[in-house]
Enzyme design. Sequence first.
Site, PDB file in Angstrom:
ATOM      1  N   HIS A 253      51.707  64.378  58.373  1.00 11.88           N
ATOM      2  CA  HIS A 253      52.975  63.632  58.257  1.00 11.88           C
ATOM      3  C   HIS A 253      52.757  62.140  58.037  1.00 11.88           C
ATOM      4  O   HIS A 253      53.704  61.419  57.746  1.00 11.88           O
ATOM      5  CB  HIS A 253      53.834  63.824  59.510  1.00 11.88           C
ATOM      6  CG  HIS A 253      54.286  65.227  59.723  1.00 11.88           C
ATOM      7  ND1 HIS A 253      55.008  65.923  58.779  1.00 11.88           N
ATOM      8  CD2 HIS A 253      54.094  66.098  60.754  1.00 11.88           C
ATOM      9  CE1 HIS A 253      55.258  67.150  59.220  1.00 11.88           C
ATOM     10  NE2 HIS A 253      54.706  67.286  60.419  1.00 11.88           N
TER      11      HIS A 253
ATOM     12  N   ASP B  53      51.281  76.639  63.425  1.00 15.20           N
ATOM     13  CA  ASP B  53      52.611  76.689  64.041  1.00 15.20           C
ATOM     14  C   ASP B  53      53.559  77.634  63.310  1.00 15.20           C
ATOM     15  O   ASP B  53      54.753  77.674  63.612  1.00 15.20           O
ATOM     16  CB  ASP B  53      53.221  75.285  64.184  1.00 15.20           C
ATOM     17  CG  ASP B  53      52.919  74.368  63.029  1.00 15.20           C
ATOM     18  OD1 ASP B  53      52.376  74.841  62.015  1.00 15.20           O
ATOM     19  OD2 ASP B  53      53.235  73.163  63.133  1.00 15.20           O
TER      20      ASP B  53
ATOM     21  N   HIS C  49      55.253  72.811  59.087  1.00 18.34           N
ATOM     22  CA  HIS C  49      56.051  71.653  58.660  1.00 18.34           C
ATOM     23  C   HIS C  49      55.568  71.135  57.312  1.00 18.34           C
ATOM     24  O   HIS C  49      54.378  71.220  56.994  1.00 18.34           O
ATOM     25  CB  HIS C  49      55.949  70.527  59.703  1.00 18.34           C
ATOM     26  CG  HIS C  49      56.402  70.919  61.067  1.00 18.34           C
ATOM     27  ND1 HIS C  49      55.524  71.419  62.020  1.00 18.34           N
ATOM     28  CD2 HIS C  49      57.632  70.895  61.637  1.00 18.34           C
ATOM     29  CE1 HIS C  49      56.206  71.676  63.134  1.00 18.34           C
ATOM     30  NE2 HIS C  49      57.478  71.377  62.929  1.00 18.34           N
TER      31      HIS C  49
HETATM   32  C1  OKP Z   1      53.634  68.128  63.536  1.00 18.89           C
HETATM   33  B1  OKP Z   1      52.806  69.114  62.720  1.00 18.89           B
HETATM   34  C2  OKP Z   1      61.392  69.919  66.628  1.00 18.89           C
HETATM   35  C3  OKP Z   1      61.102  68.520  66.136  1.00 18.89           C
HETATM   36  C4  OKP Z   1      59.661  68.263  66.175  1.00 18.89           C
HETATM   37  C5  OKP Z   1      58.090  66.725  65.095  1.00 18.89           C
HETATM   38  C6  OKP Z   1      57.247  67.898  64.780  1.00 18.89           C
HETATM   39  C7  OKP Z   1      55.933  67.459  64.241  1.00 18.89           C
HETATM   40  C8  OKP Z   1      55.021  68.575  63.869  1.00 18.89           C
HETATM   41  N1  OKP Z   1      62.453  70.556  65.952  1.00 18.89           N
HETATM   42  N2  OKP Z   1      59.282  66.950  65.848  1.00 18.89           N
HETATM   43  O1  OKP Z   1      53.301  69.349  61.417  1.00 18.89           O
HETATM   44  O2  OKP Z   1      52.591  70.377  63.370  1.00 18.89           O
HETATM   45 ZN    ZN Z   2      53.486  71.530  61.994  1.00 19.83          ZN
END
Ligand code: OKP
Ligand code: ZN
Length: 345
Positions: free
Chosen positions: A161, A286, A199
Amino acid sequence: MRTVYTDEHRHQDGKFELIEGKFLPPFEMPRRAQIVIDRVRAKKLGPVTAPDSFDLEPVHRVHDKGLVSFLQTAWDEWVQAHGCYDALPITWHTRGFRKKPPLPEVIDGKLSYYAIDAGTPITAGTWRAVKGAVDVALTGVKLVNGGEKAAFSLCRPPGHHAGSDFYGGYCFLNNAAIAAQAFRDLGAKRVAVLDVDYHHGNGTQEIFYNRADILTISIHADPLQEFPYFLGFADETGKGKGEGYHKNLPLRWGAKWDKYEEALTTAMKALKKYSPDVIVVSLGLDTFKEDPISKFKLEHEDYFRMGEMIAGARKPTLFVFEGGYAVDALGINTVNVLSGFEGKR
Ligand code: OKP
Ligand code: ZN
């Protein structure tokens, strides 16, 4: 395959993240990397090596110097202003403000300038952990560049990110992007980054968006439903020279392996057509059915298949660890991908 790992990640150990209206202990916690390295050892995936220490030149190849130096000093500036609490912003640079504002003089303003969310605490040890993760990624590059067929850089905190001049989503510097650029700088002509984290890899997309020498592909939850919300749509395909060299494969909440496999097949086709000299995989776990912040439904066995499919490209491959928050299952799922890649179940 060889794993690169250091305990330095333990220094990123935030007290809180802001999530769903609550201040909760961060999902992105030290135990994540611990459970993965334990599983790597238990399953005898291969040797575990400590990283070399690199200077910041490869970091500056993809990140703005202002962001990098901010990350190094933010904690001290914050403590001086507010005391020993995790540093989190509460204001953002959004629509209606100056397009390119000057960097604020005060630490609160700097956090607002560089951060994209309030879920990514800067703590006393953040820089130390972040530098360790970059060293882990770059050591993986060195191994693969030196002829190893594949390597696993067990980076923590994650990176995908983080963009050229912003951080957030638990990420500070983009380990995978730094690795991809380092491969180029060591002589690879074409590099591909395949992001299988749940994500969208918005930082990686932004960093390489107008480049044809680094193909980026991300499979992720539809940004209409999921963080980071404002990038990651299917119609984003690259810009200028980079037109046609980015691919987003968003999937709706609830996706199981059947949908995922379709997307991964599409990704692997594009990747094989590009025929990169080397592949960097942003390996997030994830997508697992029990992940506490995610809504895909992959099972333990699906990760073997994922690894086998990635191996189908038959290219030198560097796996860079990203997300995955069902911690008890994280070691199993991670090593399943890597074992699948090596043709072992
Ligand atoms: C980081 B990686 C939940 C919001 C979560 C940020 C998530 C970051 C993920 N709905 N806020 O891509 O695993
Ligand atoms: Zn993630």
